[in-house]
Design a protein around this motif. Structure first.
Motif, mmCIF file in Angstrom:
data_model
loop_
_atom_site.group_PDB
_atom_site.id
_atom_site.type_symbol
_atom_site.label_atom_id
_atom_site.label_comp_id
_atom_site.label_asym_id
_atom_site.label_seq_id
_atom_site.Cartn_x
_atom_site.Cartn_y
_atom_site.Cartn_z
ATOM 1 N N LEU A 1 -4.914 25.099 -69.831
ATOM 2 C CA LEU A 1 -4.643 26.045 -68.751
ATOM 3 C C LEU A 1 -3.935 25.353 -67.599
ATOM 4 N N LEU A 2 -2.959 26.033 -67.040
ATOM 5 C CA LEU A 2 -2.291 25.506 -65.859
ATOM 6 C C LEU A 2 -3.007 25.999 -64.617
ATOM 7 N N LYS A 3 -3.211 25.088 -63.664
ATOM 8 C CA LYS A 3 -3.817 25.445 -62.384
ATOM 9 C C LYS A 3 -2.743 26.050 -61.490
ATOM 10 N N PRO A 4 -3.077 26.978 -60.641
ATOM 11 C CA PRO A 4 -4.427 27.498 -60.452
ATOM 12 C C PRO A 4 -4.833 28.422 -61.606
ATOM 13 N N VAL A 5 -6.084 28.265 -62.048
ATOM 14 C CA VAL A 5 -6.631 29.096 -63.118
ATOM 15 C C VAL A 5 -6.832 30.507 -62.565
ATOM 16 N N ARG A 6 -6.448 31.492 -63.361
ATOM 17 C CA ARG A 6 -6.528 32.896 -62.938
ATOM 18 C C ARG A 6 -7.592 33.643 -63.752
ATOM 19 N N PRO A 7 -8.040 34.780 -63.241
ATOM 20 C CA PRO A 7 -9.020 35.585 -64.013
ATOM 21 C C PRO A 7 -8.541 35.909 -65.423
ATOM 22 N N SER A 8 -7.226 36.128 -65.614
ATOM 23 C CA SER A 8 -6.711 36.440 -66.953
ATOM 24 C C SER A 8 -6.881 35.249 -67.899
ATOM 25 N N ASP A 9 -6.822 34.013 -67.358
ATOM 26 C CA ASP A 9 -7.064 32.822 -68.189
ATOM 27 C C ASP A 9 -8.500 32.810 -68.685
ATOM 28 N N MET B 1 -7.549 21.646 -68.163
ATOM 29 C CA MET B 1 -6.785 22.267 -67.067
ATOM 30 C C MET B 1 -5.945 21.186 -66.394
ATOM 31 N N SER B 2 -4.768 21.577 -65.918
ATOM 32 C CA SER B 2 -3.945 20.637 -65.163
ATOM 33 C C SER B 2 -2.964 21.405 -64.291
ATOM 34 N N SER B 3 -2.597 20.806 -63.173
ATOM 35 C CA SER B 3 -1.561 21.417 -62.332
ATOM 36 C C SER B 3 -0.179 20.976 -62.803
ATOM 37 N N GLU B 4 -0.135 20.028 -63.737
ATOM 38 C CA GLU B 4 1.143 19.529 -64.257
ATOM 39 C C GLU B 4 1.498 20.232 -65.561
ATOM 40 N N ASN B 5 2.663 20.868 -65.582
ATOM 41 C CA ASN B 5 3.137 21.536 -66.792
ATOM 42 C C ASN B 5 3.967 20.527 -67.585
ATOM 43 N N ASP B 6 3.264 19.623 -68.272
ATOM 44 C CA ASP B 6 3.893 18.533 -69.016
ATOM 45 C C ASP B 6 3.700 18.803 -70.511
ATOM 46 N N CYS C 1 -12.705 34.065 -73.550
ATOM 47 C CA CYS C 1 -13.884 34.757 -74.106
ATOM 48 C C CYS C 1 -13.959 34.644 -75.614
ATOM 49 N N GLY C 2 -12.866 34.895 -76.307
ATOM 50 C CA GLY C 2 -12.862 34.878 -77.763
ATOM 51 C C GLY C 2 -12.971 33.490 -78.355
#
Length: 138
Positions: free
Chosen positions: A120-128, A99-104, A133-134
């Protein structure tokens, strides 16, 4: 029917093993957010504040199904944790999500090339979390 003594209280139905996720983030706020999201999806969560603590825990807790870690942490980054996990014969099968807040894009590609399951980009969302799951291995 009650579960046997020492059984997992959070495990749900008898005989059903709960998926265990190790969440690693040096930010107490981000750690709490990801732990809450994972628990709301019925995962068992162990949260630690550093990659070094994560490695210590992995040495004593063999039943981790996924690691989700922040990229930027002091002492050891999430990327370095990913490399250590993937180099270990006993740990390499555990999926690691960064996870990171930087989209690099360079950082993202480097993690994926090193074996990260997802980025995953922060903030992590329920859809992430649903998307993960899979990717879990039990």
């Amino acid at each position: 029917m009650s579960s046997p003594r020492g059984g997992d209280k959070e495990g749900g139905r008898d005989g059903e093993r709960q998926i265990h996720v190790l969440a690693v983030d040096d930010s107490s706020v981000d750690r709490a957010v990801i732990a809450k999201l994972l628990r709301s999806s019925k995962y068992r969560v162990t949260a630690v504040d550093s990659a070094k603590k994560a490695l210590e825990l992995l040495g004593t807790e063999p039943n981790v199904n996924m690691i989700i870690t922040d990229y930027s942490m002091p002492e050891m980054t999430g990327y370095e944790l990913l490399k250590r996990v993937k180099e270990s014969p006993t740990l390499r099968e555990i999926p690691v999500v960064i996870m990171s807040s930087e989209n690099d894009p360079d950082k993202i590609n480097r993690c994926l090339e090193e074996g990260a399951e997802d980025f995953l980009l922060k903030p992590v969302r329920p859809s992430d979390v649903s998307r993960l799951c899979g990717r879990m291995r039990s």
